[in-house]
Design a protein around this motif. Structure first.
Motif, PDB file in Angstrom:
ATOM      1  N   UNK A 150       0.835  -1.211   0.000  1.00 51.64           N
ATOM      2  CA  UNK A 150       0.000   0.000   0.000  1.00 51.64           C
ATOM      3  C   UNK A 150       0.868   1.259   0.000  1.00 51.64           C
ATOM      4  N   UNK A 151       1.974   1.231   0.740  1.00 51.24           N
ATOM      5  CA  UNK A 151       2.887   2.376   0.747  1.00 51.24           C
ATOM      6  C   UNK A 151       3.471   2.623  -0.646  1.00 51.24           C
TER       7      UNK A 151
ATOM      8  N   UNK B 295       1.943  -1.718 -11.987  1.00 55.94           N
ATOM      9  CA  UNK B 295       2.186  -3.120 -11.662  1.00 55.94           C
ATOM     10  C   UNK B 295       3.351  -3.362 -10.699  1.00 55.94           C
ATOM     11  N   UNK B 296       4.328  -2.497 -10.680  1.00 57.48           N
ATOM     12  CA  UNK B 296       5.535  -2.786  -9.893  1.00 57.48           C
ATOM     13  C   UNK B 296       5.289  -2.988  -8.396  1.00 57.48           C
ATOM     14  N   UNK B 297       4.355  -2.292  -7.761  1.00 55.82           N
ATOM     15  CA  UNK B 297       4.144  -2.577  -6.331  1.00 55.82           C
ATOM     16  C   UNK B 297       3.684  -4.006  -6.045  1.00 55.82           C
ATOM     17  N   UNK B 298       3.120  -4.683  -7.032  1.00 54.97           N
ATOM     18  CA  UNK B 298       2.683  -6.072  -6.810  1.00 54.97           C
ATOM     19  C   UNK B 298       3.844  -6.993  -6.455  1.00 54.97           C
ATOM     20  N   UNK B 299       5.036  -6.684  -6.949  1.00 51.01           N
ATOM     21  CA  UNK B 299       6.182  -7.536  -6.662  1.00 51.01           C
ATOM     22  C   UNK B 299       6.683  -7.399  -5.227  1.00 51.01           C
ATOM     23  N   UNK B 300       6.202  -6.383  -4.532  1.00 54.05           N
ATOM     24  CA  UNK B 300       6.590  -6.217  -3.130  1.00 54.05           C
ATOM     25  C   UNK B 300       6.022  -7.346  -2.282  1.00 54.05           C
ATOM     26  N   UNK B 301       4.846  -7.814  -2.618  1.00 58.69           N
ATOM     27  CA  UNK B 301       4.194  -8.853  -1.801  1.00 58.69           C
ATOM     28  C   UNK B 301       5.080 -10.085  -1.618  1.00 58.69           C
ATOM     29  N   UNK B 302       5.665 -10.641  -2.683  1.00 53.44           N
ATOM     30  CA  UNK B 302       6.557 -11.782  -2.444  1.00 53.44           C
ATOM     31  C   UNK B 302       7.980 -11.393  -2.054  1.00 53.44           C
ATOM     32  N   UNK B 303       8.450 -10.199  -2.430  1.00 52.49           N
ATOM     33  CA  UNK B 303       9.840  -9.822  -2.163  1.00 52.49           C
ATOM     34  C   UNK B 303      10.083  -9.316  -0.743  1.00 52.49           C
TER      35      UNK B 303
END
Length: 163
Positions: free
Chosen positions: A108-109, A135-143
């Motif tokens: 969210x941040x 789309x790039x913030x979606x990769x934060x969830x697994x990383x």
């Protein structure tokens, strides 16, 4: 051993690595998927060592990012300062979230960071960004969990080695 000394060299080293990761060339279709590594590392240090990495350090890091990435001077500084303000405001809650919830909070941040970046680009007359921009913030969830775990392990090993 003070908590400040244990992360002394990891902070600048991790920021340097985050800048380098942001410079890695990617194929054209993958560029929108590049995570904002500098933002992720900044959030980590804002949560773990707010006495060493605050809004001033976030602003300075953003200016360095602007120079290295060739973006408008002050764009990343603004983005990281807004990110730092929000993290400092909610630090007490964010630190004690379970890792899954913390990943969603950091997601969210970074979505908020994308909104700030889109506002800057819109103000410059570039128009509203296309959908891959978001789309790039979606990769934060697994990383995020892997990054936190890696940094925590490295800092713990550094603490063990010091006399």
């Amino acid at each position: 051993m003070s908590r400040v000394r244990s992360g002394f060299y990891w902070l600048p080293l991790s920021l340097f690595i985050a800048v380098l990761l942001g410079l890695l060339p990617l194929p054209g279709m993958m560029v929108p998927l590049r995570p904002y590594f500098l933002g992720m590392v900044a959030v980590y240090w804002l949560l773990e060592m707010p006495e060493r990495f605050g809004m001033g350090a976030a602003f300075a890091t953003g200016l360095l990012g602007d120079l290295v990435y060739g973006t408008l001077i002050g764009e990343q500084a603004l983005r990281l300062t807004v990110l730092a303000f929000i993290v400092q405001r909610f630090r007490a809650r964010l630190r004690f979230f379970p890792m899954g919830q913390q990943s969603v909070a950091v997601f969210a941040l970074l979505v908020n960071d994308r909104v700030v970046a889109a506002a800057v680009r819109f103000a410059l007359g570039e128009g509203v960004p296309r959908w891959p921009f978001w789309l790039s913030p979606l990769l934060v969830l697994p990383l995020w969990p892997w990054m936190v775990l890696s940094f925590d392990v490295l800092r713990a090993r550094a603490r063990e080695r010091r006399p």
